[in-house]
Design a protein around this motif. Structure first.
Motif, PDB file in Angstrom:
ATOM      1  N   PRO A 123      14.358  11.452  -8.214  1.00 40.84           N
ATOM      2  CA  PRO A 123      14.247  10.039  -7.821  1.00 40.84           C
ATOM      3  C   PRO A 123      13.250   9.772  -6.701  1.00 40.84           C
ATOM      4  O   PRO A 123      12.668   8.688  -6.645  1.00 40.84           O
ATOM      5  CB  PRO A 123      15.668   9.693  -7.370  1.00 40.84           C
ATOM      6  N   ASP A 124      13.066  10.741  -5.808  1.00 38.03           N
ATOM      7  CA  ASP A 124      12.185  10.514  -4.662  1.00 38.03           C
ATOM      8  C   ASP A 124      10.720  10.855  -4.942  1.00 38.03           C
ATOM      9  O   ASP A 124       9.853  10.587  -4.104  1.00 38.03           O
ATOM     10  CB  ASP A 124      12.676  11.335  -3.457  1.00 38.03           C
ATOM     11  N   ALA A 125      10.448  11.450  -6.112  1.00 35.69           N
ATOM     12  CA  ALA A 125       9.061  11.792  -6.447  1.00 35.69           C
ATOM     13  C   ALA A 125       8.256  10.517  -6.667  1.00 35.69           C
ATOM     14  O   ALA A 125       8.774   9.495  -7.125  1.00 35.69           O
ATOM     15  CB  ALA A 125       9.022  12.662  -7.696  1.00 35.69           C
ATOM     16  N   ALA A 154       0.810  -1.214   0.000  1.00 33.82           N
ATOM     17  CA  ALA A 154       0.000   0.000   0.000  1.00 33.82           C
ATOM     18  C   ALA A 154       0.847   1.269   0.000  1.00 33.82           C
ATOM     19  O   ALA A 154       0.315   2.369  -0.181  1.00 33.82           O
ATOM     20  CB  ALA A 154      -0.930   0.006   1.206  1.00 33.82           C
ATOM     21  N   LYS A 155       2.154   1.125   0.217  1.00 31.95           N
ATOM     22  CA  LYS A 155       3.030   2.302   0.224  1.00 31.95           C
ATOM     23  C   LYS A 155       3.182   2.872  -1.180  1.00 31.95           C
ATOM     24  O   LYS A 155       3.169   2.135  -2.168  1.00 31.95           O
ATOM     25  CB  LYS A 155       4.421   1.925   0.745  1.00 31.95           C
ATOM     26  N   ALA A 156       3.378   4.179  -1.266  1.00 36.24           N
ATOM     27  CA  ALA A 156       3.656   4.818  -2.553  1.00 36.24           C
ATOM     28  C   ALA A 156       5.036   4.388  -3.035  1.00 36.24           C
ATOM     29  O   ALA A 156       5.969   4.226  -2.232  1.00 36.24           O
ATOM     30  CB  ALA A 156       3.585   6.330  -2.422  1.00 36.24           C
ATOM     31  N   ILE A 157       5.175   4.192  -4.327  1.00 34.21           N
ATOM     32  CA  ILE A 157       6.458   3.815  -4.904  1.00 34.21           C
ATOM     33  C   ILE A 157       7.074   5.035  -5.580  1.00 34.21           C
ATOM     34  O   ILE A 157       6.382   5.809  -6.266  1.00 34.21           O
ATOM     35  CB  ILE A 157       6.301   2.646  -5.896  1.00 34.21           C
ATOM     36  N   SER A 158       8.362   5.213  -5.387  1.00 34.28           N
ATOM     37  CA  SER A 158       9.044   6.364  -5.989  1.00 34.28           C
ATOM     38  C   SER A 158       9.529   6.018  -7.393  1.00 34.28           C
ATOM     39  O   SER A 158       9.577   4.839  -7.780  1.00 34.28           O
ATOM     40  CB  SER A 158      10.235   6.782  -5.128  1.00 34.28           C
ATOM     41  N   ARG A 159       9.931   7.042  -8.089  1.00 32.73           N
ATOM     42  CA  ARG A 159      10.461   6.848  -9.439  1.00 32.73           C
ATOM     43  C   ARG A 159      11.725   5.990  -9.410  1.00 32.73           C
ATOM     44  O   ARG A 159      11.919   5.112 -10.241  1.00 32.73           O
ATOM     45  CB  ARG A 159      10.743   8.199 -10.086  1.00 32.73           C
ATOM     46  N   GLY A 172      14.271  11.324 -18.021  1.00 30.41           N
ATOM     47  CA  GLY A 172      14.412  12.209 -16.877  1.00 30.41           C
ATOM     48  C   GLY A 172      13.341  13.275 -16.922  1.00 30.41           C
ATOM     49  O   GLY A 172      12.641  13.447 -17.923  1.00 30.41           O
ATOM     50  N   MET A 173      13.185  13.990 -15.808  1.00 26.68           N
ATOM     51  CA  MET A 173      12.187  15.051 -15.759  1.00 26.68           C
ATOM     52  C   MET A 173      12.645  16.261 -16.564  1.00 26.68           C
ATOM     53  O   MET A 173      11.840  16.954 -17.174  1.00 26.68           O
ATOM     54  CB  MET A 173      11.913  15.438 -14.314  1.00 26.68           C
TER      55      MET A 173
END
Length: 702
Positions: free
Chosen positions: A681-683, A627-632, A673-674
């Motif tokens: 990476p943490d988004a 259920a945790k959010a996954i980062s990029r 990449g953004m």
């Protein structure tokens, strides 16, 4: 025979006014009959037996003849009526352009018929010639010749032996003006708008002295036929006692709102029964008599049908090819009128191939030549096994020829937009050489007025269809393209008015069925193989309101949706900016890679199943909190590992991330990449981002 009559009488008298609800196609059922005494009689009754949309199922005429004889044996007077579309369908009638249908109806003893749109398939001249052989009344009140009068009688009064006057009038769907080849019905006018309603009202007025007024209509109840449906007509015109309907192949004993409308389905699935009480001069009951394998047949009519069948089977029955796959002959859903089919792919491939055998005659380069045929013209399946000429003729029964027109990219777009204005639709474009996307959640932006001599509205703007490519190259609205199509579409049939305005066109004279047989024989070497096992991805559907083809993620979402890998958060939304949990991201990744079965990706345990499979593959810990959010960064790491990409030694171009797995995906051209120098990476990973990553991962050679 006596047992058969008992069942028959029960169906007519016991079913009577207690009927099933409105139902489309073959979903309605008739009630089980009650056994009646041998003394049951129909004296003092007039019975109308009616059919519709027979489409060449000529064996069925023996059923209605036997039914008529049994009613007459019990003292009833019987009238036979048909509501149209008897001339086309099975090769048993299309081979003689409808004439054998007329001959079979003569043998059966029909009294009154109207015209269906398919009566015009071979042209008005052929229709007139066929009807000179008819021994029955042909009624049509709303189609006019060049002199402004109906092309056949508008109405007819049948007076029974007991003195009941039954007034019949016929109404044809105005859709015929685009469902039949416009070039073959020139000079005819089909009443539309107020003139349509007036044509019917005039007949009711003309029949005002009759006891009962019955409209024999080929209108149907499909939504796409509005405002010319039988239900629309009944609401607009007062004084109609009953409507015998056709066109939509509906099985019904009353309309959606209880209207006195009956339709039998198609191909003798049922026979309609209307019982009139001679004393009260009113309709007493209506019902459907279901045809089964053991239903009685009239021997004389059965023999007449068999003679035709034997002749055609001998001529068309020779095997010329084999098919390893079943080719889709359905209308909808997931048929030729609402999606790409393998049958449509085969037919358009054959059309394009046939023209390209003499490509020197074309005035554009080969990469500007495409093929389109209307899905409504594909009428049946091709089954696995032997393929005969009859099979192909049944799929393509109209005798249309292969034609070539030259249109601009803008005109091509207009034709595709108009032909996908709503799904399903008979004009649905099956294609070769074109990749296009339909945004089904976007409303069609129709012009205020219909196309000339049409019931269809052209597009004011192009907003549902996007052409992705032409023969793998960029589509250009100003370029000229050669469109290989059929002569029906080339003349503006169905929704293809844009083609009628083509500045240049020619007809090859080769019929579609011959082109397909030639292609199968020569190009496919007599075997329809696994290359046609499934649609080839030429037509994509985009059901999401929040996904535009032009958006940076649009292509990825739409392609993955059509591949069955992703779905929306609802039927019409994708929510591209929503973030993903670990479990949701793993599920998409594993399904796309073929590591998680579809059955395990749905249901209550999908999250547990996805984590368990990822743990088995060494991607995550078995006790991961899904259920945790996954980062990029986290997603890129597991995606690279799953695809067996080693950590890259390439110097990172990102100032905020030096991870080797991220750079491995950069090296593989999966991610960018953004920005040119940031990865974030943490988004949290979004649904739009995962669509692109999964799409690009699938391009990696493994």
């Amino acid at each position: 025979m006596r047992k058969f009559l008992s069942v028959l009488l029960a169906m007519a008298m016991v079913l009577s006014l207690t009927v099933t609800g409105f139902a489309i196609e073959d979903t309605a059922t008739t009630r089980a009959p009650e056994v009646m005494t041998e003394e049951a009689t129909m004296a003092g009754k007039t019975v109308i037996l009616h059919t519709n949309d027979v489409h060449g199922a000529i064996e069925g005429y023996a059923y209605i003849t036997a039914l008529k004889a049994d009613y007459e044996a019990k003292g009833a007077e019987v009238i036979l009526v048909d509501a149209g579309d008897y001339s086309q369908g099975e090769v048993y009638v299309s081979d003689t352009k409808g004439l054998d249908a007329v001959e079979m109806m003569n043998v059966t003893g029909y009294d009154v018929v109207t015209l269906g749109n398919h009566e015009f398939d071979y042209g008005y001249a052929q229709l007139k010639e066929n009807m000179t052989k008819a021994d029955f009344k042909i009624l049509c009140a709303n189609v006019y010749g060049e002199d402004g009068t109906p092309i056949f009688d508008a109405n007819y009064t049948y007076t029974t032996k007991s003195g009941v006057k039954i007034g019949f009038f016929g109404m044809e769907t105005p859709e015929t003006q685009t469902k039949a080849n416009p070039a073959l019905i020139k000079g005819l006018t089909f009443a539309t708008d107020d003139a349509f309603t007036k044509a019917a009202a005039d007949q009711v007025k003309a029949l005002k002295d009759d006891d009962i007024v019955i409209c024999v209509s080929h209108l149907g109840v499909d939504a796409e036929s509005k405002p010319y449906r039988s239900t629309d007509l009944y609401a607009a015109v007062k004084g109609i006692d009953f409507i015998i309907d056709a066109h939509s192949h509906t099985v019904m004993m009353k309309g959606e709102n209880g209207e006195p409308i009956q339709s039998t389905g198609t191909k003798f699935a049922n026979i309609g029964v209307i019982v009139i009480d001679d004393a009260s001069k009113k309709i007493e009951s209506n019902s459907l008599y279901e045809i089964k394998e053991d239903t009685a047949k009239d021997a004389t009519v059965a023999a007449a049908a068999q003679k035709i069948i034997d002749r055609i089977d001998k001529e068309y029955g020779a095997v010329f090819a084999k098919s390893k796959v079943e080719l889709n002959g359905a209308k909808a859903p997931n048929g030729n009128r609402d999606s790409e089919t393998n049958n449509g792919d085969l037919i358009t491939d054959a059309m394009l191939w046939k023209v390209m055998q003499n490509k020197e005659g074309l005035t554009v380069d080969a990469d500007h030549v495409v093929a389109i045929t209307n899905g409504g013209g594909i009428r049946d399946y091709i089954k696995v096994g032997d393929v005969t000429k009859k099979d192909i003729k049944t799929v393509l029964p109209f005798g249309n020829t292969v034609a070539v027109i030259y249109v601009t990219g803008a005109e091509l777009l207009e034709a595709l937009e108009a032909s996908t204005y709503s799904l399903p639709v008979g004009g649905f474009p099956q294609v070769c050489g074109i990749s296009y996307t339909i945004s089904t959640a976007v409303a069609y932006d129709a012009n205020a007025e219909t196309y000339p001599s049409s019931t269809y509205y052209g597009p004011k703007t192009i907003n549902r269809v996007s052409i992705n490519s032409i023969n793998g190259k960029e589509f250009k609205v100003d370029d000229t393209y050669a469109v290989v199509t059929n002569n029906f579409c080339a003349e503006g049939g169905d929704t293809y008015y844009a083609f009628a305005a083509a500045t240049s066109k020619f007809d090859t004279g080769v019929t579609l069925d011959m082109a397909v047989m030639d292609y199968i024989t020569k190009e496919l070497k007599g075997v329809i193989g696994e290359q046609y096992a499934a649609p080839q991805g030429r037509i994509l559907l985009n059901p999401f309101k929040d996904v535009k083809v032009s958006s940076w993620f649009g292509k990825y979402v739409i392609d993955l949706y059509n591949d069955g890998i992703i779905n929306g958060t609802s039927a019409t939304t994708y929510a591209p900016n929503d973030t993903l949990t670990w479990a949701a991201a793993l599920k998409l990744l594993l399904v796309s890679n073929g590591d998680l079965k579809a059955a395990d990706a749905t249901g209550a345990d999908w999250s547990k199943n996805a984590i368990a499979k990822a743990a088995e593959l060494g991607l995550v810990a078995a006790d991961l909190d899904g259920a945790k959010a996954i980062s990029r960064l986290e997603f890129c790491q597991v995606a690279a590992k799953l695809n067996k990409l080693a950590e890259s030694k390439t110097e990172s171009k990102f100032t905020d991330c030096t991870d080797g797995y991220v750079m491995a995906l950069v090296d593989a051209k999966v991610i960018d990449g953004m920005t040119a120098t940031t990865f974030e990476p943490d988004a949290s990973l979004t649904r739009a981002q995962i669509a692109k990553i999964i799409y690009q991962l699938n391009l990696i050679e493994k």
